[in-house]
Design a protein around this motif. Structure first.
Motif, PDB file in Angstrom:
ATOM      1  N   ASP A 470       0.735  -1.374   0.098  1.00 27.64           N
ATOM      2  CA  ASP A 470      -0.030   0.202  -0.023  1.00 27.64           C
ATOM      3  C   ASP A 470       0.924   1.172   0.010  1.00 27.64           C
ATOM      4  O   ASP A 470       2.143   1.190   0.376  1.00 27.64           O
ATOM      5  N   ARG A 471       0.325   2.428  -0.378  1.00 21.71           N
ATOM      6  CA  ARG A 471       1.144   3.553  -0.283  1.00 21.71           C
ATOM      7  C   ARG A 471       1.047   4.276   0.775  1.00 21.71           C
ATOM      8  O   ARG A 471       1.894   5.018   1.310  1.00 21.71           O
ATOM      9  N   ASP A 472       0.295   3.613   1.921  1.00 19.92           N
ATOM     10  CA  ASP A 472      -0.071   4.261   3.576  1.00 19.92           C
ATOM     11  C   ASP A 472       0.888   3.179   3.930  1.00 19.92           C
ATOM     12  O   ASP A 472       0.607   1.933   4.171  1.00 19.92           O
ATOM     13  N   ILE A 473       1.886   3.715   4.775  1.00 19.83           N
ATOM     14  CA  ILE A 473       2.704   2.892   5.625  1.00 19.83           C
ATOM     15  C   ILE A 473       1.799   1.994   6.819  1.00 19.83           C
ATOM     16  O   ILE A 473       2.091   0.799   6.989  1.00 19.83           O
ATOM     17  N   GLU A 474       0.776   2.631   7.314  1.00 14.05           N
ATOM     18  CA  GLU A 474       0.125   1.879   8.346  1.00 14.05           C
ATOM     19  C   GLU A 474      -0.859   0.930   7.665  1.00 14.05           C
ATOM     20  O   GLU A 474      -0.965  -0.279   8.337  1.00 14.05           O
ATOM     21  N   LEU A 475      -1.446   1.050   6.464  1.00 13.45           N
ATOM     22  CA  LEU A 475      -2.171   0.085   5.859  1.00 13.45           C
ATOM     23  C   LEU A 475      -1.238  -0.856   5.473  1.00 13.45           C
ATOM     24  O   LEU A 475      -1.688  -2.140   5.467  1.00 13.45           O
ATOM     25  N   ALA A 476       0.116  -0.696   4.660  1.00 15.97           N
ATOM     26  CA  ALA A 476       0.960  -1.742   4.511  1.00 15.97           C
ATOM     27  C   ALA A 476       1.454  -2.634   5.681  1.00 15.97           C
ATOM     28  O   ALA A 476       1.342  -3.795   5.595  1.00 15.97           O
TER      29      ALA A 476
END
Length: 813
Positions: A470-476
């Protein structure tokens, strides 16, 4: 083909006779003609003299007759001139040209030489002579015709006889020459020609030319002798040639057999695109015979074998026309059986009989290519599981980290270690362990996407690279956690092997990338660190790498560098903690403890640097240094008489140091370098060392025990305590861990454990040493339970060698 014998008219004798006759006639004719010509000149001069005499006699009367116009006198003069046989017509004319008198012979004199006279001088000629009277000018002329045939009749008769005699003489001469030539030259040459024609060209030595007795010493005899010698030489040359041809045929056959037996494809193509030569390997590979290959163009022969025949023919033209040599490292090829082949080809120009061709030598590198592909696969894959190995993992992770940084998305690295997998290998054997690893590898691959990477590092360690989370680190991170939990559950499922149901769990460390400017190895280390955090917390779980872990890793890296400098600069020092008798307080030995004095940070706790030494492998070098320093100190104290009999100096041995293959040999070599007091060195090992490979452990301990080294079991009770192996180990003492001693005064459980350990040790006839004694109440309890020795702050902390001498001096007193 033999030549036919020449005909008589084509023979040398006939031609020589013809030439001789012609030459004889020509020469005779020329000579006779010359002789006739000379005779003719002589006769012509006599005729001129005669005419001059006639003119001289007839001129005066003729002149008077003209002057006086006396016709009778003129007629008389003219008639008188006819008395000469050669004069047949006479005329006397006056000054005006009128005929005064003319007389002509009525019947010409016949003679037989008219043809010759006509040929040589003509039939007749007219002579005119002027008539003058002394006191007058010309007054008339005397004209008469002269018959040369009659005048030169004797000359012609002589000439005819001379020519006829010469011709007959020459004819007889030519006839004799012809006969002579025939018998002397032609007949022998005809026989010689027949004998030469009878010679067998394949066996020239069988027949010889017959020598001629009459020609033994002349040129013909020499020719016959030379021809016979030549036949001998030709026969010898033919014999040598046959031998050479036979050898060449055999050599050519052997070479052909060799070329046909070579495991390479060899052929020769001409500029027209035809094979002029092909060995058996090439013909068999194409599925044709050599004869068929000679008759079929390359475009037809190789239409199914190569993709670009035009390029192949272009290369042929470059080789044949430009004289180039071409190397084709790899070209695809389809054999007659339809199999894919790879050839390495060298093309070079070759003069083949009367034309230049392209020689093609091709080596089948299919197996080598397969081997290279296999080696390349092996270089990037694990042999057991078929997963990517460390090399491919590093390359792929570098690529993915760069791509993620460029496109702004996140991925994750999962470091997976199987929990207690070693128990399966030790108890069931490596084949079962390998089967379990293969099952785990298959489960890991099934748990991730095709674009993700699963790799095996070593043993039971696996790494999974998750891409484009993902481009969002938390979602990744959330997505990485979900996949990790899925993996953990899949790995924990039962593994059925050899009718057994085996269960393994795994510890998963997670590191998110890209993370600042950290490289691949840092990412792997971060994930590895997170995995070890799981191990420390009890295994079978997942853990994300955080900043605290990063700081811890950073501190460890800095400390590892400082430890290298500490070894080089000799910053380590041994401290000694006294070991005393519980009942009497007497000094019975000491424990050597490693201390590090950092030049900037001061004294660093062993709790901080010992684990780093273990993890980095420096413990091997430092552990050997500790043994050597302890032996050196024992030797010094022994020579000073401070180390009494029965006292022992204990040194701690790390598990990694003890398991090294040459550990016992190195210790024995070290002991041989020093003069130690007898039985003065003791080695402390933990239960973690002895429980693994018990037989090898006992062998090592026994070998050192034979050289006066005793063993103590350190931290007894904190590990896998078992009487079953304790009774087998050659240990002399048990050391009670300070974690039990510290609460012995307030914790009943610790008192029970300590009492049990002491009782068991006494029953096994082992010495008991209590660590960490800090209060008198602790010492009293130990004394009550029957513990023999103790060490701790109650007596003294660990001190350097100079301070420890105080205890030795007091003990000596």
């Amino acid at each position: 083909m033999r030549n036919k014998s020449p005909s008589f008219y084509g023979g040398i004798s006939f031609r020589l006779a013809v030439i001789g006759i012609v030459l004889a006639f020509v020469v005779s004719f020329v000579m006779s003609s010359f002789q006739v010509y000379i005779d003719y000149k002589a006769q012509s001069r006599q005729l001129d003299i005669l005419i001059d005499q006639v003119v001289e006699v007839a001129t005066p009367p003729a002149a008077r007759a003209v002057h006086t116009l006396d016709e009778e006198l003129a007629l008389e003069v003219a008639s008188g001139l006819l008395s000469y046989d050669s004069i047949d017509n006479v005329a006397i004319r006056d000054e005006r040209g009128d005929t005064l008198a003319q007389v002509k012979r009525q019947t010409p004199i016949a003679h037989t030489n008219n043809w010759l006279s006509r040929v040589i001088a003509g039939e007749s000629f007219v002579h005119t002579s002027p008539l003058r009277v002394e006191e007058f000018e010309q007054s008339g002329s005397l004209v008469f015709s002269v018959d040369k045939g009659q005048a030169l009749a004797s000359f012609y008769e002589r000439s005819e006889v001379s020519l006829l005699v010469g011709a007959v003489r020459n004819l007889i001469l030519v006839l004799f020459l012809f006969i002579a030539f025939y018998f002397i030259l032609t007949k022998p040459l005809v026989r010689l020609s027949q004998e030469i024609n009878a010679i067998d060209p394949d066996r020239p030595g069988v027949n010889r030319l017959t020598p001629l007795e009459s020609h033994r010493g002349d040129e013909l005899g020499t020719v016959i002798s030379s021809v016979n010698q030549l036949l001998d030489v030709v026969e010898l040359s033919l014999a040598k040639r046959r031998a050479i041809e036979l050898a060449l045929r055999k050599s050519e056959e052997h070479l052909r057999q060799i070329v046909d037996s070579l495991p390479v494809l060899i052929g020769a193509r001409n500029l027209d695109g035809y094979y002029l030569f092909a060995n058996r390997m090439l013909a068999n590979t194409l599925g044709y015979s050599a004869e068929q290959m000679h008759q079929m163009p390359v475009k037809q022969l190789l239409s199914r074998s190569t993709q670009d025949v035009d390029a192949l023919l272009h290369n042929d033209r470059r080789v044949i026309c430009d004289g180039e040599e071409i190397d084709l490292e790899e070209e695809g090829f389809i054999a007659a059986d339809g199999s894919q082949r790879f050839l390495q080809t060298h093309m070079m120009p070759l003069d083949y009989y009367d034309e230049k061709v392209c020689l093609i030598v091709s080596v089948d590198v299919t197996e080598r290519k397969k081997a290279q592909a296999k080696m390349e696969h092996m270089a990037h894959h694990d042999a057991l599981t078929g997963l990517a190995n460390r090399l491919q993992l590093v390359e792929r992770l570098e690529h993915e980290a760069t791509r993620a940084r460029r496109h702004g998305y996140y991925g994750a690295v999962l470091f997976i270690d199987l929990d207690k997998f070693k128990n399966i290998n030790d108890s069931l054997g490596h084949p079962v362990g390998d089967r379990v690893l293969q099952q785990v590898a298959a489960r890991l691959q099934s748990a991730v996407r095709r674009e993700d990477l699963v790799a095996r590092l070593s043993g039971d360690e696996f790494v999974v690279v998750l891409t484009v989370l993902d481009r969002d680190i938390e979602l990744a991170g959330l997505r990485a956690g979900e996949i990790s939990e899925k993996i953990r559950k899949l790995v924990s499922a039962p593994v059925h092997c050899q009718e057994m149901e085996l269960r393994v769990s795994c510890s998963v460390g997670i590191a998110i990338y890209p993370d600042k400017d950290n490289g691949v190895h840092e990412l792997l280390r971060y994930a590895d660190t997170a995995m070890y955090q799981v191990k420390e917390k009890g295994r079978d779980a997942i853990e994300f790498f955080n900043q605290e872990m990063a700081n811890k890793v950073s501190r460890q890296l800095v400390m590892e560098g400082d430890l290298h400098h500490a070894i080089e600069l000799e910053q380590f020092e041994l401290y000694y903690q006294p070991k005393l008798n519980v009942q009497t307080g007497e000094l019975v030995g000491a424990e050597a403890l490693l201390r590090w004095h950092h030049p900037d940070k001061g004294a660093i706790s062993p709790m901080e640097f010992i684990p780093v030494l273990e993890a980095s492998g420096l413990i091997l070098q430092v552990g050997q240094w500790v043994i050597e320093q302890a032996c050196l100190q024992l030797e010094c104290w022994g020579k000073l008489g401070l180390w009494r009999p029965g006292m022992r100096l204990s040194v701690n041995i790390s598990p990694r140091q003890f398991r090294r293959q040459r550990f016992a040999d190195d210790v024995v070599a070290t002991l041989a370098r020093f003069e130690l007091p007898p039985d003065s060195l003791d080695m402390e090992v933990t239960e973690g060392i002895v429980i693994q490979h018990v037989d090898e452990t006992i062998e090592t301990m026994t070998a050192l025990q034979n050289h006066g080294v005793s063993f103590s079991l350190d931290d007894f009770g904190t590990g896998y305590s078992s009487i079953s192996y304790l009774k087998r180990l050659p240990v002399s003492s048990l050391k009670i861990d300070k974690s039990f001693v510290g609460d012995i005064t307030v914790d009943r459980s610790d008192r029970v454990l300590v009492e049990t350990i002491i009782t068991m040790g006494r029953l096994l006839d082992l010495e008991l040493v209590a660590e960490g004694v800090e209060h008198e109440e602790q010492l009293d309890i130990l004394k009550e339970y029957g513990c023999q020795f103790y060490q701790g702050y109650y007596c003294s902390p660990a001190v350097n060698a100079d301070a420890f001498r105080f205890f030795l001096d007091r003990g000596a007193q």
